[in-house]
Every structure is written in structure tokens, then in C-alpha cells.
Write a protein that holds these residues in place. Structure first.
Motif, PDB file in Angstrom:
ATOM      1  N   THR A   1       0.795  -1.151  -0.140  1.00 20.91           N
ATOM      2  CA  THR A   1      -0.098   0.227  -0.051  1.00 20.91           C
ATOM      3  C   THR A   1       0.982   1.155  -0.059  1.00 20.91           C
ATOM      4  OG1 THR A   1      -0.150   0.109   2.502  1.00 20.91           O
ATOM      5  CG2 THR A   1      -1.639  -1.355   1.189  1.00 20.91           C
ATOM      6  N   TYR A   2       0.330   2.304   0.329  1.00 22.42           N
ATOM      7  CA  TYR A   2       1.105   3.519  -0.043  1.00 22.42           C
ATOM      8  C   TYR A   2       2.157   3.614   1.270  1.00 22.42           C
ATOM      9  CZ  TYR A   2       2.282   8.569   0.167  1.00 22.42           C
ATOM     10  OH  TYR A   2       3.282   9.761  -0.193  1.00 22.42           O
ATOM     11  N   ASP A   3       1.679   3.059   2.350  1.00 20.96           N
ATOM     12  CA  ASP A   3       2.525   3.042   3.724  1.00 20.96           C
ATOM     13  C   ASP A   3       3.361   1.951   4.182  1.00 20.96           C
ATOM     14  OD1 ASP A   3       1.632   5.712   4.091  1.00 20.96           O
ATOM     15  OD2 ASP A   3      -0.220   5.116   4.972  1.00 20.96           O
ATOM     16  N   ASP A   4       3.089   0.941   3.433  1.00 17.46           N
ATOM     17  CA  ASP A   4       3.562  -0.649   3.864  1.00 17.46           C
ATOM     18  C   ASP A   4       3.716  -1.560   2.925  1.00 17.46           C
ATOM     19  OD1 ASP A   4       0.943  -1.260   3.918  1.00 17.46           O
ATOM     20  OD2 ASP A   4       0.688  -0.374   5.948  1.00 17.46           O
ATOM     21  N   PHE A   5       4.319  -2.679   3.328  1.00 14.99           N
ATOM     22  CA  PHE A   5       4.569  -3.844   2.391  1.00 14.99           C
ATOM     23  C   PHE A   5       4.237  -5.128   3.165  1.00 14.99           C
ATOM     24  CE2 PHE A   5       7.285  -0.908   0.528  1.00 14.99           C
ATOM     25  CZ  PHE A   5       7.332  -0.829  -0.889  1.00 14.99           C
ATOM     26  N   PHE A   6       3.779  -5.960   2.443  1.00 13.74           N
ATOM     27  CA  PHE A   6       3.385  -7.342   2.943  1.00 13.74           C
ATOM     28  C   PHE A   6       4.107  -8.440   2.155  1.00 13.74           C
ATOM     29  CE2 PHE A   6      -0.310  -4.589   4.113  1.00 13.74           C
ATOM     30  CZ  PHE A   6      -0.202  -4.979   5.507  1.00 13.74           C
TER      31      PHE A   6
ATOM     32  N   LEU B   1      -1.198 -24.386   9.406  1.00  9.96           N
ATOM     33  CA  LEU B   1      -1.002 -23.592   8.170  1.00  9.96           C
ATOM     34  C   LEU B   1      -2.457 -23.299   7.556  1.00  9.96           C
ATOM     35  CD1 LEU B   1       2.423 -24.898   6.831  1.00  9.96           C
ATOM     36  CD2 LEU B   1       1.742 -22.662   8.056  1.00  9.96           C
ATOM     37  N   HIS B   2      -3.367 -24.481   7.435  1.00 10.13           N
ATOM     38  CA  HIS B   2      -4.569 -24.361   6.742  1.00 10.13           C
ATOM     39  C   HIS B   2      -5.337 -23.374   7.524  1.00 10.13           C
ATOM     40  CE1 HIS B   2      -8.410 -26.777   5.215  1.00 10.13           C
ATOM     41  NE2 HIS B   2      -8.240 -25.701   4.520  1.00 10.13           N
ATOM     42  N   GLY B   3      -5.478 -22.981   8.697  1.00 12.64           N
ATOM     43  CA  GLY B   3      -6.312 -22.394   9.294  1.00 12.64           C
ATOM     44  C   GLY B   3      -5.586 -20.875   9.381  1.00 12.64           C
ATOM     45  N   THR B   4      -4.343 -20.657   8.895  1.00 10.04           N
ATOM     46  CA  THR B   4      -3.527 -19.461   9.062  1.00 10.04           C
ATOM     47  C   THR B   4      -2.955 -19.194   7.869  1.00 10.04           C
ATOM     48  OG1 THR B   4      -1.510 -20.540  10.002  1.00 10.04           O
ATOM     49  CG2 THR B   4      -3.228 -19.708  11.604  1.00 10.04           C
ATOM     50  N   ILE B   5      -3.628 -19.622   6.652  1.00  4.87           N
ATOM     51  CA  ILE B   5      -3.000 -19.214   5.331  1.00  4.87           C
ATOM     52  C   ILE B   5      -2.831 -17.890   5.007  1.00  4.87           C
ATOM     53  CG2 ILE B   5      -5.379 -19.544   4.304  1.00  4.87           C
ATOM     54  CD1 ILE B   5      -3.871 -21.064   1.976  1.00  4.87           C
ATOM     55  N   SER B   6      -3.511 -17.113   5.543  1.00  9.73           N
ATOM     56  CA  SER B   6      -3.443 -15.659   5.113  1.00  9.73           C
ATOM     57  C   SER B   6      -2.663 -14.860   6.008  1.00  9.73           C
ATOM     58  CB  SER B   6      -4.928 -14.935   5.300  1.00  9.73           C
ATOM     59  OG  SER B   6      -5.313 -15.028   6.720  1.00  9.73           O
ATOM     60  N   HIS B   7      -1.850 -15.429   6.782  1.00  5.04           N
ATOM     61  CA  HIS B   7      -0.843 -14.832   7.744  1.00  5.04           C
ATOM     62  C   HIS B   7       0.230 -14.153   6.900  1.00  5.04           C
ATOM     63  CE1 HIS B   7      -2.240 -16.242  11.909  1.00  5.04           C
ATOM     64  NE2 HIS B   7      -3.080 -16.007  11.467  1.00  5.04           N
ATOM     65  N   ARG B   8       0.577 -12.925   7.133  1.00  2.40           N
ATOM     66  CA  ARG B   8       1.580 -12.193   6.325  1.00  2.40           C
ATOM     67  C   ARG B   8       2.728 -11.472   7.192  1.00  2.40           C
ATOM     68  NH1 ARG B   8      -1.779  -8.769   2.460  1.00  2.40           N
ATOM     69  NH2 ARG B   8      -2.784  -8.038   4.454  1.00  2.40           N
ATOM     70  N   LEU B   9       3.819 -11.474   6.612  1.00  2.00           N
ATOM     71  CA  LEU B   9       4.786 -10.563   7.281  1.00  2.00           C
ATOM     72  C   LEU B   9       4.673  -8.988   6.877  1.00  2.00           C
ATOM     73  CD1 LEU B   9       8.263 -12.385   7.172  1.00  2.00           C
ATOM     74  CD2 LEU B   9       6.750 -12.144   9.335  1.00  2.00           C
ATOM     75  N   PHE B  10       4.656  -8.016   7.928  1.00  2.00           N
ATOM     76  CA  PHE B  10       4.272  -6.661   7.615  1.00  2.00           C
ATOM     77  C   PHE B  10       5.711  -5.831   7.858  1.00  2.00           C
ATOM     78  CE2 PHE B  10       3.277  -2.643  10.007  1.00  2.00           C
ATOM     79  CZ  PHE B  10       2.773  -1.939   8.809  1.00  2.00           C
ATOM     80  N   PHE B  11       5.973  -5.133   6.902  1.00  2.99           N
ATOM     81  CA  PHE B  11       6.959  -4.117   6.730  1.00  2.99           C
ATOM     82  C   PHE B  11       6.466  -2.690   6.878  1.00  2.99           C
ATOM     83  CE2 PHE B  11       8.630  -8.276   5.444  1.00  2.99           C
ATOM     84  CZ  PHE B  11       9.631  -8.608   6.077  1.00  2.99           C
ATOM     85  N   PRO B  12       6.504  -1.947   7.767  1.00  3.95           N
ATOM     86  CA  PRO B  12       6.252  -0.488   7.372  1.00  3.95           C
ATOM     87  C   PRO B  12       7.056   0.279   6.772  1.00  3.95           C
ATOM     88  CG  PRO B  12       6.846  -0.698   9.712  1.00  3.95           C
ATOM     89  CD  PRO B  12       6.783  -2.055   8.992  1.00  3.95           C
ATOM     90  N   CYS B  13       6.898   1.200   5.662  1.00  6.85           N
ATOM     91  CA  CYS B  13       7.583   2.016   5.018  1.00  6.85           C
ATOM     92  C   CYS B  13       8.245   3.245   5.823  1.00  6.85           C
ATOM     93  CB  CYS B  13       6.974   2.851   3.843  1.00  6.85           C
ATOM     94  SG  CYS B  13       6.441   1.934   2.686  1.00  6.85           S
ATOM     95  N   SER B  14       7.734   3.569   6.944  1.00 12.41           N
ATOM     96  CA  SER B  14       8.248   4.586   7.832  1.00 12.41           C
ATOM     97  C   SER B  14       8.607   3.959   9.414  1.00 12.41           C
ATOM     98  CB  SER B  14       7.399   5.763   8.005  1.00 12.41           C
ATOM     99  OG  SER B  14       6.088   5.517   8.444  1.00 12.41           O
ATOM    100  N   SER B  15       9.755   3.845   9.815  1.00 10.70           N
ATOM    101  CA  SER B  15       9.909   3.115  10.838  1.00 10.70           C
ATOM    102  C   SER B  15      11.330   3.664  11.530  1.00 10.70           C
ATOM    103  CB  SER B  15      10.008   1.571  10.540  1.00 10.70           C
ATOM    104  OG  SER B  15      10.317   1.011  12.047  1.00 10.70           O
ATOM    105  N   LEU B  16      11.583   3.451  12.762  1.00 10.50           N
ATOM    106  CA  LEU B  16      12.750   3.793  13.252  1.00 10.50           C
ATOM    107  C   LEU B  16      13.811   2.734  12.737  1.00 10.50           C
ATOM    108  CD1 LEU B  16      11.590   5.041  16.989  1.00 10.50           C
ATOM    109  CD2 LEU B  16      12.299   6.363  14.981  1.00 10.50           C
ATOM    110  N   LEU B  17      15.070   3.378  12.303  1.00 14.80           N
ATOM    111  CA  LEU B  17      16.034   2.431  12.009  1.00 14.80           C
ATOM    112  C   LEU B  17      16.706   1.946  13.339  1.00 14.80           C
ATOM    113  CD1 LEU B  17      17.373   3.946   8.562  1.00 14.80           C
ATOM    114  CD2 LEU B  17      15.945   2.099   9.098  1.00 14.80           C
ATOM    115  N   GLN B  18      16.112   1.159  14.179  1.00 17.73           N
ATOM    116  CA  GLN B  18      16.626   0.885  15.618  1.00 17.73           C
ATOM    117  C   GLN B  18      16.500  -0.623  15.636  1.00 17.73           C
ATOM    118  OE1 GLN B  18      14.935   2.582  18.919  1.00 17.73           O
ATOM    119  NE2 GLN B  18      16.306   1.621  20.184  1.00 17.73           N
ATOM    120  N   LEU B  19      17.606  -1.471  16.156  1.00 18.96           N
ATOM    121  CA  LEU B  19      17.407  -2.938  16.117  1.00 18.96           C
ATOM    122  C   LEU B  19      16.868  -3.188  17.576  1.00 18.96           C
ATOM    123  CD1 LEU B  19      20.802  -4.285  14.527  1.00 18.96           C
ATOM    124  CD2 LEU B  19      18.593  -4.299  13.582  1.00 18.96           C
TER     125      LEU B  19
END
Length: 243
Positions: free
Chosen positions: A41-46, A138-156
Motif C-alpha cells: 500500500t502507500y505506507d507499508d509492504f506485506f 497452516l490451513h487455518g492461518t493461510i492468510s498470515h503475512r509479514l508486515f514491513f512499514p515504510c516509515s519506521s525507526l532504524l533501531q534494532l
């Protein structure tokens, strides 16, 4: 070739420069690559592997539509001698191999895949039943995704944990960690410890040592990215007035 980033002008410049040197095609925004689905989307990636899981479910040939709430039951300690040997272990090996690649986008099953991978040489009926339990999850959680926001603090931010003497065959523990860059999960691992820990505190310290090595490497990697930007990208920006 895949070009990523949030600077549209520089992306256009990079693609034009590369096309002068190599025969290449512009396939548009990244959507699907090596069984990994990318949406934005405009603000994040999956990123996810929903189609890959669908193929995995087809290969598993589940006899019902039941789903599981967790990848594995609590306090399960599998042994090589549990159950009867499978007459055809190839299906077990193929499914476990598929799950190993699925961990690329599903860190929630990394621990369980690690456990099941230990028995690929001589799997039994008990191991296979736990493998199907993971597939049902996995069958019940097939739509789970990893979320990566475009704007985020570069802190580990890093977290580690460990089991203690969880392997009944040799009493060795498991180390596990998760590393976040801002709000993005970027690294995770579950690994068997090389030595027997005499206490839960010692097992936790070994897990922290493994995590410290990973964070140190990530810091060096981020510093290299910054140096590349400063000495390569920034001069091009000024030269071609891409600001």
C-alpha cells in the motif's frame, strides 16, 4: 533483475542506465518472486506465501478440513523411536522440505520445523501425525503475512529464548531469537545448542550469545548499506539532480 526503494526518480534512472548495458525488460512492480507474494500500500509492504501453502495442502492430501490453533501441542518431546517406521518416508521428507522454505515468511513455525527436520532419515507414524498437525495449523492461518512499514525507526530490537534439556535423546537445549528493525521482523532462527547446558540460566546465556553474534553482524551490514548510500547513491543524486 529486481530494483527496490522509495525514490521513484532514482529507480527510473537506474533502470535506464542498466538497460543501456544489459538486455532487460521492465516487468513492473514486484508481485511474485520465488513463491513469495509481495503486496503493498502507500505506507507499508506485506510478504506471504499463500499460494505456496495451497500447493502444500494439496500435496499433503488431508482427509478433512480440520484446522489447528497451534503448530504443535505443548510439552511434546519427540523421540526417534516413537511410533512405527513409515513404509514410504518420501512424503514426509518432501513436506518437511517444503516447510523449511515456508519458514522464509512464517517464523511462527520455525521451532516446529526444526523439531520435525530431525527425523527425515527415519520418520515414523508419530512424527508424521505431528507433521500433519503443522499443516492443519497452516490451513487455518493461510492468510498470515509479514508486515514491513515504510516509515519506521532504524533501531534494532532483539529477543532471545531457550528451552532447557528439551531433546530427550541427548539433553541438549534449543536457542531461538527474533530481531526487529523498527517495526519489521528481519531475522529469526531456532537452533540446537552444541553443548549440554547444566541449567536453564546457562541455556538462556547461550541463546543470548547466539543473538549477540547475529545483532553484531546486522550492525555491520547496516553500516555497509549506509556507506554504499553515502559514497555511491548520494553522488549520483547530486550529479543527475534527482532531488
Amino acid at each position: 533483475m529486481i530494483i527496490t526503494g522509495d525514490d521513484s526518480k532514482y529507480i527510473v534512472f537506474a533502470k535506464a542506465h542498466l538497460s543501456e548495458q544489459f538486455l532487460m525488460s521492465d516487468l513492473g512492480p514486484l508481485r511474485y518472486f520465488l513463491e513469495i507474494e509481495v503486496s503493498s500500500t502507500y505506507d507499508d509492504f506485506f510478504i506471504s506465501q499463500e499460494k505456496y501453502i495451497q500447493d502444500l495442502l494439496t500435496c499433503a492430501v488431508l482427509s478433512d478440513e480440520h484446522t489447528a490453533k497451534t503448530p504443535m501441542d505443548l510439552n511434546v518431546h519427540l523421540r526417534a523411536s516413537d511410533g512405527d517406521p513409515l513404509s514410504d518416508p518420501m512424503r514426509y521428507r518432501h513436506l518437511v522440505g517444503s516447510l523449511v522454505y515456508l519458514v522464509v515468511t512464517r517464523p511462527d513455525i520455525s521451532y516446529h520445523v526444526h523439531i520435525l527436520s530431525k527425523f527425515v532419515s527415519t520418520p515414523t507414524s508419530v512424527h508424521y501425525s505431528h507433521l500433519l498437525h503443522v499443516v492443519q495449523y497452516l490451513h487455518g492461518t493461510i492468510s498470515h503475512r509479514l508486515f514491513f512499514p515504510c516509515s519506521s525507526l532504524l533501531q534494532l530490537q532483539a529477543y532471545s529464548d531457550a528451552t532447557w534439556a528439551s531433546d530427550p535423546s541427548d539433553r541438549r537445549s534449543l536457542s531461538s531469537y527474533r530481531v526487529f528493525l523498527g517495526g519489521s521482523l528481519i531475522a529469526w532462527k531456532t537452533k540446537k545448542q552444541t553443548m549440554v547446558s547444566c541449567s536453564s540460566a546457562e541455556a538462556d546465556l547461550r541463546a543470548m550469545a547466539l543473538l549477540t553474534a547475529e545483532v553484531t553482524w546486522l550492525q555491520w551490514l547496516l553500516e555497509d548499506f549506509w556507506c554504499f548510500y553515502y559514497y555511491t547513491y548520494y553522488p549520483l543524486v547530486r550529479q543527475y539532480k534527482l532531488y
